[in-house]
Design a protein around this motif. Sequence first.
Motif, PDB file in Angstrom:
ATOM      1  N   LYS A  18      -7.949   0.902 -26.805  1.00  0.00           N
ATOM      2  CA  LYS A  18      -8.813   0.078 -25.950  1.00  0.00           C
ATOM      3  C   LYS A  18     -10.183   0.739 -25.825  1.00  0.00           C
ATOM      4  CE  LYS A  18      -4.967  -1.711 -23.306  1.00  0.00           C
ATOM      5  NZ  LYS A  18      -4.335  -1.783 -21.975  1.00  0.00           N
ATOM      6  N   VAL A  19     -10.970   0.561 -26.874  1.00  0.00           N
ATOM      7  CA  VAL A  19     -12.286   1.185 -26.928  1.00  0.00           C
ATOM      8  C   VAL A  19     -13.236   0.516 -25.940  1.00  0.00           C
ATOM      9  CG1 VAL A  19     -14.219   1.729 -28.446  1.00  0.00           C
ATOM     10  CG2 VAL A  19     -11.891   1.817 -29.319  1.00  0.00           C
ATOM     11  N   GLU A  20     -13.110  -0.789 -25.763  1.00  0.00           N
ATOM     12  CA  GLU A  20     -14.009  -1.520 -24.862  1.00  0.00           C
ATOM     13  C   GLU A  20     -13.892  -1.009 -23.428  1.00  0.00           C
ATOM     14  OE1 GLU A  20     -16.219  -3.950 -25.619  1.00  0.00           O
ATOM     15  OE2 GLU A  20     -15.744  -3.654 -27.745  1.00  0.00           O
ATOM     16  N   MET A  21     -12.666  -0.794 -22.955  1.00  0.00           N
ATOM     17  CA  MET A  21     -12.453  -0.303 -21.593  1.00  0.00           C
ATOM     18  C   MET A  21     -13.024   1.112 -21.430  1.00  0.00           C
ATOM     19  SD  MET A  21     -10.958  -2.562 -19.692  1.00  0.00           S
ATOM     20  CE  MET A  21     -10.104  -1.660 -18.419  1.00  0.00           C
ATOM     21  N   ALA A  22     -12.804   1.949 -22.441  1.00  0.00           N
ATOM     22  CA  ALA A  22     -13.322   3.315 -22.385  1.00  0.00           C
ATOM     23  C   ALA A  22     -14.846   3.309 -22.400  1.00  0.00           C
ATOM     24  CB  ALA A  22     -12.786   4.126 -23.560  1.00  0.00           C
ATOM     25  N   PHE A  23     -15.439   2.410 -23.189  1.00  0.00           N
ATOM     26  CA  PHE A  23     -16.888   2.310 -23.255  1.00  0.00           C
ATOM     27  C   PHE A  23     -17.466   1.846 -21.920  1.00  0.00           C
ATOM     28  CE2 PHE A  23     -20.863   0.220 -24.606  1.00  0.00           C
ATOM     29  CZ  PHE A  23     -21.486   1.326 -25.177  1.00  0.00           C
ATOM     30  N   LYS A  24     -16.806   0.887 -21.275  1.00  0.00           N
ATOM     31  CA  LYS A  24     -17.245   0.415 -19.960  1.00  0.00           C
ATOM     32  C   LYS A  24     -17.186   1.548 -18.937  1.00  0.00           C
ATOM     33  CE  LYS A  24     -16.413  -4.502 -19.446  1.00  0.00           C
ATOM     34  NZ  LYS A  24     -15.588  -5.516 -18.769  1.00  0.00           N
ATOM     35  N   LYS A  25     -16.098   2.300 -18.983  1.00  0.00           N
ATOM     36  CA  LYS A  25     -15.930   3.402 -18.042  1.00  0.00           C
ATOM     37  C   LYS A  25     -16.989   4.482 -18.260  1.00  0.00           C
ATOM     38  CE  LYS A  25     -11.871   3.977 -16.632  1.00  0.00           C
ATOM     39  NZ  LYS A  25     -10.475   4.276 -16.340  1.00  0.00           N
ATOM     40  N   LEU A  26     -17.275   4.778 -19.538  1.00  0.00           N
ATOM     41  CA  LEU A  26     -18.290   5.780 -19.858  1.00  0.00           C
ATOM     42  C   LEU A  26     -19.672   5.313 -19.415  1.00  0.00           C
ATOM     43  CD1 LEU A  26     -18.942   8.478 -21.216  1.00  0.00           C
ATOM     44  CD2 LEU A  26     -19.305   7.205 -23.329  1.00  0.00           C
ATOM     45  N   ASN A  27     -19.972   4.028 -19.628  1.00  0.00           N
ATOM     46  CA  ASN A  27     -21.249   3.495 -19.172  1.00  0.00           C
ATOM     47  C   ASN A  27     -21.373   3.596 -17.661  1.00  0.00           C
ATOM     48  OD1 ASN A  27     -22.529   2.858 -21.524  1.00  0.00           O
ATOM     49  ND2 ASN A  27     -21.737   0.774 -21.616  1.00  0.00           N
ATOM     50  N   GLY A  28     -20.294   3.335 -16.947  1.00  0.00           N
ATOM     51  CA  GLY A  28     -20.310   3.461 -15.494  1.00  0.00           C
ATOM     52  C   GLY A  28     -20.583   4.883 -15.045  1.00  0.00           C
ATOM     53  N   ILE A  29     -19.939   5.832 -15.712  1.00  0.00           N
ATOM     54  CA  ILE A  29     -20.139   7.248 -15.372  1.00  0.00           C
ATOM     55  C   ILE A  29     -21.587   7.654 -15.632  1.00  0.00           C
ATOM     56  CG2 ILE A  29     -19.539   9.600 -16.053  1.00  0.00           C
ATOM     57  CD1 ILE A  29     -16.691   8.566 -16.567  1.00  0.00           C
ATOM     58  N   LEU A  30     -22.117   7.279 -16.791  1.00  0.00           N
ATOM     59  CA  LEU A  30     -23.487   7.665 -17.144  1.00  0.00           C
ATOM     60  C   LEU A  30     -24.506   6.981 -16.243  1.00  0.00           C
ATOM     61  CD1 LEU A  30     -23.263   7.671 -21.039  1.00  0.00           C
ATOM     62  CD2 LEU A  30     -23.148   9.597 -19.483  1.00  0.00           C
ATOM     63  N   ILE A  35     -28.043   9.211 -16.000  1.00  0.00           N
ATOM     64  CA  ILE A  35     -28.405   9.795 -17.283  1.00  0.00           C
ATOM     65  C   ILE A  35     -29.209   8.792 -18.105  1.00  0.00           C
ATOM     66  CG2 ILE A  35     -27.460  10.637 -19.463  1.00  0.00           C
ATOM     67  CD1 ILE A  35     -25.296  11.984 -17.809  1.00  0.00           C
ATOM     68  N   PHE A  36     -28.826   7.502 -18.042  1.00  0.00           N
ATOM     69  CA  PHE A  36     -29.591   6.474 -18.754  1.00  0.00           C
ATOM     70  C   PHE A  36     -31.017   6.423 -18.227  1.00  0.00           C
ATOM     71  CE2 PHE A  36     -25.522   3.959 -19.701  1.00  0.00           C
ATOM     72  CZ  PHE A  36     -25.441   4.503 -20.969  1.00  0.00           C
ATOM     73  N   GLU A  37     -31.144   6.489 -16.896  1.00  0.00           N
ATOM     74  CA  GLU A  37     -32.459   6.397 -16.267  1.00  0.00           C
ATOM     75  C   GLU A  37     -33.363   7.547 -16.704  1.00  0.00           C
ATOM     76  OE1 GLU A  37     -33.988   6.895 -11.750  1.00  0.00           O
ATOM     77  OE2 GLU A  37     -32.262   5.567 -12.051  1.00  0.00           O
ATOM     78  N   THR A  38     -32.823   8.770 -16.721  1.00  0.00           N
ATOM     79  CA  THR A  38     -33.644   9.907 -17.123  1.00  0.00           C
ATOM     80  C   THR A  38     -33.968   9.856 -18.610  1.00  0.00           C
ATOM     81  OG1 THR A  38     -31.656  11.240 -17.385  1.00  0.00           O
ATOM     82  CG2 THR A  38     -32.837  11.441 -15.306  1.00  0.00           C
ATOM     83  N   ALA A  39     -33.046   9.364 -19.416  1.00  0.00           N
ATOM     84  CA  ALA A  39     -33.312   9.260 -20.854  1.00  0.00           C
ATOM     85  C   ALA A  39     -34.416   8.251 -21.125  1.00  0.00           C
ATOM     86  CB  ALA A  39     -32.045   8.864 -21.600  1.00  0.00           C
ATOM     87  N   MET A  40     -34.388   7.116 -20.421  1.00  0.00           N
ATOM     88  CA  MET A  40     -35.445   6.119 -20.599  1.00  0.00           C
ATOM     89  C   MET A  40     -36.781   6.639 -20.091  1.00  0.00           C
ATOM     90  SD  MET A  40     -34.288   3.731 -22.206  1.00  0.00           S
ATOM     91  CE  MET A  40     -33.879   2.042 -22.269  1.00  0.00           C
ATOM     92  N   ARG A  41     -36.742   7.398 -19.004  1.00  0.00           N
ATOM     93  CA  ARG A  41     -37.973   7.931 -18.444  1.00  0.00           C
ATOM     94  C   ARG A  41     -38.581   9.003 -19.351  1.00  0.00           C
ATOM     95  NH1 ARG A  41     -36.153   9.137 -13.588  1.00  0.00           N
ATOM     96  NH2 ARG A  41     -35.960  11.343 -13.996  1.00  0.00           N
ATOM     97  N   LYS A  42     -37.730   9.806 -19.987  1.00  0.00           N
ATOM     98  CA  LYS A  42     -38.234  10.879 -20.847  1.00  0.00           C
ATOM     99  C   LYS A  42     -38.547  10.417 -22.266  1.00  0.00           C
ATOM    100  CE  LYS A  42     -36.122  14.685 -18.404  1.00  0.00           C
ATOM    101  NZ  LYS A  42     -37.135  15.695 -18.248  1.00  0.00           N
ATOM    102  N   ARG A  43     -38.330   9.144 -22.524  1.00  0.00           N
ATOM    103  CA  ARG A  43     -38.627   8.613 -23.849  1.00  0.00           C
ATOM    104  C   ARG A  43     -40.128   8.707 -24.152  1.00  0.00           C
ATOM    105  NH1 ARG A  43     -36.278   2.851 -25.436  1.00  0.00           N
ATOM    106  NH2 ARG A  43     -34.685   4.011 -26.527  1.00  0.00           N
ATOM    107  N   TYR A  44     -40.938   8.483 -23.123  1.00  0.00           N
ATOM    108  CA  TYR A  44     -42.393   8.567 -23.260  1.00  0.00           C
ATOM    109  C   TYR A  44     -42.922   9.587 -22.267  1.00  0.00           C
ATOM    110  CZ  TYR A  44     -41.634   4.137 -25.600  1.00  0.00           C
ATOM    111  OH  TYR A  44     -41.178   3.165 -26.436  1.00  0.00           O
ATOM    112  N   TYR A  45     -44.126  10.058 -22.509  1.00  0.00           N
ATOM    113  CA  TYR A  45     -44.757  11.021 -21.621  1.00  0.00           C
ATOM    114  C   TYR A  45     -45.135  10.341 -20.315  1.00  0.00           C
ATOM    115  CZ  TYR A  45     -48.161  14.268 -19.711  1.00  0.00           C
ATOM    116  OH  TYR A  45     -48.835  15.116 -18.887  1.00  0.00           O
ATOM    117  N   GLU A  46     -44.842  11.001 -19.209  1.00  0.00           N
ATOM    118  CA  GLU A  46     -45.196  10.480 -17.901  1.00  0.00           C
ATOM    119  C   GLU A  46     -46.329  11.332 -17.339  1.00  0.00           C
ATOM    120  OE1 GLU A  46     -42.803   9.031 -13.943  1.00  0.00           O
ATOM    121  OE2 GLU A  46     -42.060  10.773 -15.037  1.00  0.00           O
ATOM    122  N   LYS A  47     -47.441  10.687 -17.046  1.00  0.00           N
ATOM    123  CA  LYS A  47     -48.592  11.415 -16.522  1.00  0.00           C
ATOM    124  C   LYS A  47     -48.234  12.040 -15.174  1.00  0.00           C
ATOM    125  CE  LYS A  47     -52.291   8.786 -18.641  1.00  0.00           C
ATOM    126  NZ  LYS A  47     -53.496   7.975 -18.370  1.00  0.00           N
TER     127      LYS A  47
END
Length: 87
Positions: A18-30, A35-47
Amino acid sequence: MASHLRFVSRTVMVHDGKVEMAFKKLNGILTREKIFETAMRKRYYEKPCRQRQRKNFEMCKRIYNTELSRKIFFLSRVNREDPWLGS
């Protein structure tokens, strides 16, 4: 083993294929650990000025949310004392 300890809380086991359930759970944890928010923020330079603005906004939002939750908790109590004594 010591270099992998930081990933232990982010490990999700896949049961019965059940990869879909594990993927949902991992997305919830991240998402919960922002972690998603910081990765998107660090994608570009922030003045530096934008970084200060963002941090001030986050701090004000955190203060507002804690005060609002405190007020809601106070109002939702069942056995609270009457604020208008003698009425």
